[in-house]
Motif scaffolding. Sequence first.
Motif, mmCIF file in Angstrom:
data_model
loop_
_atom_site.group_PDB
_atom_site.id
_atom_site.type_symbol
_atom_site.label_atom_id
_atom_site.label_comp_id
_atom_site.label_asym_id
_atom_site.label_seq_id
_atom_site.Cartn_x
_atom_site.Cartn_y
_atom_site.Cartn_z
ATOM 1 N N THR A 87 0.804 -1.429 -0.358
ATOM 2 C CA THR A 87 0.056 -0.250 0.072
ATOM 3 C C THR A 87 0.674 1.211 0.086
ATOM 4 N N ALA A 88 0.573 2.339 -0.126
ATOM 5 C CA ALA A 88 0.922 3.750 -0.140
ATOM 6 C C ALA A 88 0.913 3.733 1.337
ATOM 7 N N LYS A 89 2.313 4.536 1.214
ATOM 8 C CA LYS A 89 2.265 5.531 2.893
ATOM 9 C C LYS A 89 1.833 6.979 2.810
ATOM 10 N N VAL A 90 2.108 7.802 1.895
ATOM 11 C CA VAL A 90 1.584 8.875 1.713
ATOM 12 C C VAL A 90 0.876 9.377 0.594
ATOM 13 N N THR A 91 0.685 10.780 0.707
ATOM 14 C CA THR A 91 -0.373 11.129 -0.516
ATOM 15 C C THR A 91 0.393 11.904 -1.542
ATOM 16 N N GLY A 92 0.055 11.329 -2.982
ATOM 17 C CA GLY A 92 1.475 12.008 -3.961
ATOM 18 C C GLY A 92 0.041 11.812 -5.201
ATOM 19 N N ILE A 93 0.503 11.655 -6.662
ATOM 20 C CA ILE A 93 0.770 10.818 -8.270
ATOM 21 C C ILE A 93 1.486 10.019 -8.175
ATOM 22 N N VAL A 94 0.946 8.615 -8.742
ATOM 23 C CA VAL A 94 1.809 8.259 -9.085
ATOM 24 C C VAL A 94 2.124 8.435 -10.536
ATOM 25 N N GLN A 95 3.545 8.208 -10.773
ATOM 26 C CA GLN A 95 4.157 9.281 -11.365
ATOM 27 C C GLN A 95 4.850 8.144 -12.463
ATOM 28 N N ALA A 96 5.790 6.437 -11.646
ATOM 29 C CA ALA A 96 5.929 5.769 -12.447
ATOM 30 C C ALA A 96 5.507 4.397 -12.169
ATOM 31 N N ILE A 97 5.218 3.086 -12.526
ATOM 32 C CA ILE A 97 5.362 2.263 -12.066
ATOM 33 C C ILE A 97 6.166 1.152 -12.334
ATOM 34 N N ARG A 98 7.030 0.330 -11.556
ATOM 35 C CA ARG A 98 8.340 -0.113 -12.196
ATOM 36 C C ARG A 98 8.630 -1.655 -12.546
ATOM 37 N N LEU A 114 6.131 7.956 -6.449
ATOM 38 C CA LEU A 114 4.614 8.926 -6.829
ATOM 39 C C LEU A 114 5.474 10.338 -6.695
ATOM 40 N N ASP A 115 4.892 10.976 -7.714
ATOM 41 C CA ASP A 115 5.324 12.611 -8.211
ATOM 42 C C ASP A 115 6.096 13.001 -6.896
ATOM 43 N N ALA A 116 7.456 13.459 -6.713
ATOM 44 C CA ALA A 116 8.569 14.133 -5.495
ATOM 45 C C ALA A 116 8.937 15.762 -6.463
ATOM 46 N N ALA A 117 7.955 16.160 -7.159
ATOM 47 C CA ALA A 117 8.703 17.417 -7.110
ATOM 48 C C ALA A 117 8.847 18.478 -6.391
ATOM 49 N N ALA A 118 7.550 18.397 -5.606
ATOM 50 C CA ALA A 118 7.577 19.540 -4.017
ATOM 51 C C ALA A 118 8.114 19.501 -3.435
ATOM 52 N N LEU A 119 8.500 18.180 -2.955
ATOM 53 C CA LEU A 119 9.218 17.894 -2.165
ATOM 54 C C LEU A 119 10.480 17.746 -2.299
ATOM 55 N N ARG A 120 11.173 16.835 -3.520
ATOM 56 C CA ARG A 120 12.641 17.473 -3.915
ATOM 57 C C ARG A 120 12.928 19.159 -3.370
ATOM 58 N N LEU A 178 7.875 8.200 -0.948
ATOM 59 C CA LEU A 178 6.845 8.350 -1.834
ATOM 60 C C LEU A 178 7.492 7.512 -3.238
ATOM 61 N N ARG A 179 8.644 6.264 -2.890
ATOM 62 C CA ARG A 179 8.906 5.741 -3.584
ATOM 63 C C ARG A 179 7.798 4.216 -2.723
ATOM 64 N N VAL A 195 0.047 4.462 -13.595
ATOM 65 C CA VAL A 195 1.009 6.338 -13.823
ATOM 66 C C VAL A 195 -0.672 7.879 -13.743
ATOM 67 N N GLY A 196 -0.876 8.328 -13.278
ATOM 68 C CA GLY A 196 -1.594 9.608 -12.917
ATOM 69 C C GLY A 196 -2.755 9.824 -12.053
ATOM 70 N N ALA A 197 -2.833 8.047 -11.562
ATOM 71 C CA ALA A 197 -3.687 8.290 -10.257
ATOM 72 C C ALA A 197 -3.092 8.920 -8.946
ATOM 73 N N LEU A 198 -4.371 9.752 -8.277
ATOM 74 C CA LEU A 198 -4.138 10.206 -6.938
ATOM 75 C C LEU A 198 -4.444 9.729 -5.851
ATOM 76 N N VAL A 199 -3.224 9.021 -4.688
ATOM 77 C CA VAL A 199 -3.599 7.602 -4.291
ATOM 78 C C VAL A 199 -3.119 8.544 -3.204
#
Length: 372
Positions: A87-98, A114-120, A178-179, A195-199
């Motif tokens: 499961t996901a631990k935090v709220t975020g947008i799925v950026q890539a499925i590996r 998950l999208d990490a731009a803001a956190l970076r 986010l990983r 990809v793109g889903a909000l979790v």
Amino acid sequence: MRTLPQLAILALVGGLGAAWHIYGEQVGLPRPLALVGLEAAAPTGPQRGGGAGAPVGVVVSPVRTGTVVDRAESVGTVRARDAVTITAKVTGIVQAIRFQEGQRVPEGEVLVELDAAALRAELDQARALFDDARSQLVRARGLQPGQTITAQRLETLEAVTRQAEGRVRQAQARLEELRVTAPFSGRVGLRQVSVGALVQPGTVVTTLDDISRVRVEFSVPEIYVARVREGSAVTARAAAFGDRRFQGRVAVVDTRIDTTTRTVRVISEFDNADEALKPGLFMTVEIEMQRRDDALLVAEEALDPLGDRNFVYVIRDNRARRVEVRLGQRLPGEVEILSGVRPGDAVVVRGLQRLRNDAPVRVTETLTRPTS
């Protein structure tokens, strides 16, 4: 044609003989003198094998020792040795499925990012503040002789530096969340996000099962609780695999008995290198409770049952001795004897219907059976 007196004598001899054979012979009574006299006086005719002067021809087989295993049968369900829902631990947008569905992944493998731009950006800012605070602290500690700084100011700079360092570590930890990674090596299931889903925290991403070794859980009646032990051999089969048998061992025996079903829960483990066994598979299991490698075995056709008792004819001194035996497990074509005979005893397997206790016999054939 026989006369009437002769027929009467024959009938009397036959009746007395049958009565002695059924009742007297079982308890070892001597042959009645009256019967002996009547037999002697009875008219003679064509003799059958088995008379006092003509040994009965019989086929015998020796009592052999072999392996007998007591087993209990049950049904069970396959479980993965380790299984988890990712499961996901935090709220975020799925950026890539590996990962690919059904893929085997090692421990620590990144499954989803998950999208990490803001956190970076937040992490970069925290690092800049930390670098500035650390620089001020280094300068304060390296003042030249004659330059002074109050102790309070130095403590303030040290506190600011620690706070800035804490913000950096916090941002790094959030970035790691986010990983989504695999907590252990195993095979992933179907993916539940795109990809793109909000979790949100707790959103199911996929499943992960380690099925290189599986467990089969089943229950056995409480009467076997004293005979089921850790390490006992377990054989399992499933309709999906036909005649294939899977071999495992008892890993855990529950410490409690279910008072509703009067059974005890047992967990067995099986190697599953080819991953043929899937979690949830229904299986029939046999658990080995006791093994006797020196069990006495005789051919099943040697038994001469009478009610709930069983007898065999053992050849001793060229005579057929009728011996009562106690039976154990039944095997294909053979039966275990718990008492009454010894290893190597020759028992009659053919010709029983013509025998009586202590009758003279002639062995026409000895059958040998394969050893276990």
